[in-house]
Design a protein around this motif. Structure first.
Motif, PDB file in Angstrom:
ATOM      1  N   THR A 104      -2.827   3.531  28.924  1.00 10.15           N
ATOM      2  CA  THR A 104      -2.760   4.956  28.602  1.00 10.15           C
ATOM      3  C   THR A 104      -1.520   5.200  27.741  1.00 10.15           C
ATOM      4  OG1 THR A 104      -1.452   5.622  30.545  1.00 10.15           O
ATOM      5  CG2 THR A 104      -3.866   5.622  30.781  1.00 10.15           C
ATOM      6  N   PHE A 105      -1.488   6.362  27.105  1.00 13.34           N
ATOM      7  CA  PHE A 105      -0.313   6.781  26.343  1.00 13.34           C
ATOM      8  C   PHE A 105      -0.189   8.295  26.449  1.00 13.34           C
ATOM      9  CE2 PHE A 105      -3.902   6.455  23.467  1.00 13.34           C
ATOM     10  CZ  PHE A 105      -3.858   7.626  22.727  1.00 13.34           C
ATOM     11  N   LEU A 106       1.016   8.797  26.239  1.00 12.70           N
ATOM     12  CA  LEU A 106       1.245  10.223  26.405  1.00 12.70           C
ATOM     13  C   LEU A 106       0.615  11.035  25.280  1.00 12.70           C
ATOM     14  CD1 LEU A 106       4.979  10.323  27.569  1.00 12.70           C
ATOM     15  CD2 LEU A 106       2.904  10.490  28.961  1.00 12.70           C
ATOM     16  N   PRO A 107      -0.003  12.173  25.634  1.00 16.02           N
ATOM     17  CA  PRO A 107      -0.530  13.061  24.594  1.00 16.02           C
ATOM     18  C   PRO A 107       0.630  13.721  23.839  1.00 16.02           C
ATOM     19  CG  PRO A 107      -0.793  14.047  26.763  1.00 16.02           C
ATOM     20  CD  PRO A 107      -0.241  12.667  26.974  1.00 16.02           C
ATOM     21  N   GLY A 108       0.332  14.279  22.700  1.00 14.67           N
ATOM     22  CA  GLY A 108       1.359  14.954  21.916  1.00 14.67           C
ATOM     23  C   GLY A 108       1.690  16.320  22.472  1.00 14.67           C
ATOM     24  N   LYS A 109       2.957  16.679  22.378  1.00 16.33           N
ATOM     25  CA  LYS A 109       3.440  17.989  22.811  1.00 16.33           C
ATOM     26  C   LYS A 109       4.485  18.465  21.818  1.00 16.33           C
ATOM     27  CE  LYS A 109       1.382  18.276  26.869  1.00 16.33           C
ATOM     28  NZ  LYS A 109       0.282  19.150  27.061  1.00 16.33           N
ATOM     29  N   TYR A 152       7.805  20.593  21.904  1.00 12.30           N
ATOM     30  CA  TYR A 152       8.814  21.209  22.754  1.00 12.30           C
ATOM     31  C   TYR A 152       9.774  21.984  21.876  1.00 12.30           C
ATOM     32  CZ  TYR A 152       7.121  18.323  26.575  1.00 12.30           C
ATOM     33  OH  TYR A 152       6.338  17.749  27.530  1.00 12.30           O
ATOM     34  N   GLU A 153       9.492  23.283  21.725  1.00 13.52           N
ATOM     35  CA  GLU A 153      10.331  24.186  20.947  1.00 13.52           C
ATOM     36  C   GLU A 153      10.645  23.633  19.561  1.00 13.52           C
ATOM     37  OE1 GLU A 153      13.670  25.291  23.383  1.00 13.52           O
ATOM     38  OE2 GLU A 153      12.377  25.982  24.987  1.00 13.52           O
ATOM     39  N   GLY A 154       9.616  23.165  18.888  1.00  4.95           N
ATOM     40  CA  GLY A 154       9.774  22.677  17.525  1.00  4.95           C
ATOM     41  C   GLY A 154      10.050  21.192  17.393  1.00  4.95           C
ATOM     42  N   TYR A 155      10.173  20.481  18.518  1.00  7.50           N
ATOM     43  CA  TYR A 155      10.414  19.042  18.495  1.00  7.50           C
ATOM     44  C   TYR A 155       9.168  18.317  18.997  1.00  7.50           C
ATOM     45  CZ  TYR A 155      15.290  20.257  17.817  1.00  7.50           C
ATOM     46  OH  TYR A 155      16.466  20.765  17.308  1.00  7.50           O
ATOM     47  N   PRO A 156       8.569  17.465  18.169  1.00  5.90           N
ATOM     48  CA  PRO A 156       7.356  16.761  18.602  1.00  5.90           C
ATOM     49  C   PRO A 156       7.688  15.640  19.574  1.00  5.90           C
ATOM     50  CG  PRO A 156       8.014  15.975  16.454  1.00  5.90           C
ATOM     51  CD  PRO A 156       8.953  17.094  16.809  1.00  5.90           C
ATOM     52  N   PHE A 157       6.768  15.391  20.484  1.00  8.66           N
ATOM     53  CA  PHE A 157       6.924  14.312  21.462  1.00  8.66           C
ATOM     54  C   PHE A 157       5.545  13.738  21.750  1.00  8.66           C
ATOM     55  CE2 PHE A 157       7.113  12.662  25.798  1.00  8.66           C
ATOM     56  CZ  PHE A 157       8.185  11.787  25.672  1.00  8.66           C
ATOM     57  N   GLY A 158       5.484  12.457  22.071  1.00 11.56           N
ATOM     58  CA  GLY A 158       4.209  11.822  22.415  1.00 11.56           C
ATOM     59  C   GLY A 158       3.567  11.205  21.202  1.00 11.56           C
ATOM     60  N   ASP A 164      -2.932  16.342  19.967  1.00  7.81           N
ATOM     61  CA  ASP A 164      -3.112  16.760  21.364  1.00  7.81           C
ATOM     62  C   ASP A 164      -3.586  15.647  22.288  1.00  7.81           C
ATOM     63  OD1 ASP A 164      -2.540  19.339  20.467  1.00  7.81           O
ATOM     64  OD2 ASP A 164      -4.657  19.778  20.132  1.00  7.81           O
ATOM     65  N   SER A 165      -4.505  14.837  21.797  1.00 10.10           N
ATOM     66  CA  SER A 165      -5.123  13.831  22.652  1.00 10.10           C
ATOM     67  C   SER A 165      -5.787  12.795  21.767  1.00 10.10           C
ATOM     68  CB  SER A 165      -6.156  14.470  23.586  1.00 10.10           C
ATOM     69  OG  SER A 165      -7.170  15.098  22.827  1.00 10.10           O
ATOM     70  N   TYR A 219      -6.329  17.182  17.156  1.00 17.33           N
ATOM     71  CA  TYR A 219      -5.264  18.160  16.995  1.00 17.33           C
ATOM     72  C   TYR A 219      -5.885  19.519  16.737  1.00 17.33           C
ATOM     73  CZ  TYR A 219      -6.190  17.724  11.968  1.00 17.33           C
ATOM     74  OH  TYR A 219      -6.789  17.701  10.733  1.00 17.33           O
ATOM     75  N   LYS A 220      -5.076  20.554  16.896  1.00 17.44           N
ATOM     76  CA  LYS A 220      -5.533  21.903  16.572  1.00 17.44           C
ATOM     77  C   LYS A 220      -5.114  22.193  15.145  1.00 17.44           C
ATOM     78  CE  LYS A 220      -6.256  24.057  20.857  1.00 17.44           C
ATOM     79  NZ  LYS A 220      -5.652  23.872  22.089  1.00 17.44           N
ATOM     80  N   ASN A 221      -6.082  22.582  14.311  1.00  7.62           N
ATOM     81  CA  ASN A 221      -5.750  22.890  12.922  1.00  7.62           C
ATOM     82  C   ASN A 221      -5.161  24.298  12.819  1.00  7.62           C
ATOM     83  OD1 ASN A 221      -7.920  24.691  12.915  1.00  7.62           O
ATOM     84  ND2 ASN A 221      -9.298  23.258  11.912  1.00  7.62           N
ATOM     85  N   VAL A 222      -4.835  24.710  11.608  1.00 12.00           N
ATOM     86  CA  VAL A 222      -4.184  26.009  11.409  1.00 12.00           C
ATOM     87  C   VAL A 222      -5.062  27.177  11.831  1.00 12.00           C
ATOM     88  CG1 VAL A 222      -2.652  25.213   9.597  1.00 12.00           C
ATOM     89  CG2 VAL A 222      -4.889  26.090   8.982  1.00 12.00           C
TER      90      VAL A 222
END
Length: 175
Positions: A103-108, A110-116, A134-135, A151-154
């Motif tokens: 497994t791997f962490l989904p993207g998040k 955090y207040e403008g900083y990407p993680f995952g 996102d996943s 991912y969620k688009n614009v």
């Protein structure tokens, strides 16, 4: 006859009208040219799995001698991939927060900083846009990676991003 012409004009206008998709979403590469496997080891006390990350670069991007990204292109990054031993093994991986093997962490964001997991759009050595993913999932087999990421688009809709990498993963011991 007048109605037929009006319908044809209306139909032509509707077919020609598509949402204006930002260029950052249109140009995502289908293949990546280079892939680093960053080896983190057993870095979490409460997790039995070892951790690696993948750092992929499209054509046009490279790392300089200081390991800084140079050029123009896209950088796909997936952190915290949980593996049974110390390297990515052949198999299927999916995004999840359980820290189980494969497994791997989904993207998040955090207040403008990407993680995952996320994609950087880089132009002339400068980050122009960040897209958090996102996943998703990927399959690793015989020196190839096949990704299906979301991912969620614009417009707020879920979009799918499929891409591949073929070649050896370059090991990179992360300190």
């Amino acid at each position: 006859m007048k109605h037929s012409i009006a319908y044809i004009i209306l139909l032509t206008m509707l077919v020609g009208c598509k949402p204006n998709t930002p260029s950052a979403y249109r140009g995502l590469p289908k293949t990546y040219a280079t892939a680093y496997e960053q080896i983190h080891g057993h870095c979490y006390d409460s997790v039995a799995q070892a951790v690696v990350s993948l750092d992929l670069y499209s054509a046009g991007l490279d790392l300089n001698e200081d390991k800084r990204i140079v050029g123009t292109g896209y950088n796909l990054y997936i952190s915290d991939i949980f593996v049974p031993d110390s390297l990515i093994e052949i198999g299927s991986y999916r995004s999840d927060t359980t820290a189980e093997a494969f497994t791997f962490l989904p993207g998040k964001d955090y207040e403008g900083y990407p993680f995952g997991m996320y994609i950087l759009n880089i132009e002339e050595d400068q980050i122009k846009q960040i897209q958090v993913l996102d996943s998703g999932s990927f399959v690793y087999r015989n020196d190839s990676l096949l990704f299906t990421l979301y991912y969620k688009n614009v417009y707020g809709s879920k979009a799918t991003y499929n891409c591949t990498y073929s070649g050896a993963l370059i090991p990179w011991l992360k300190k």
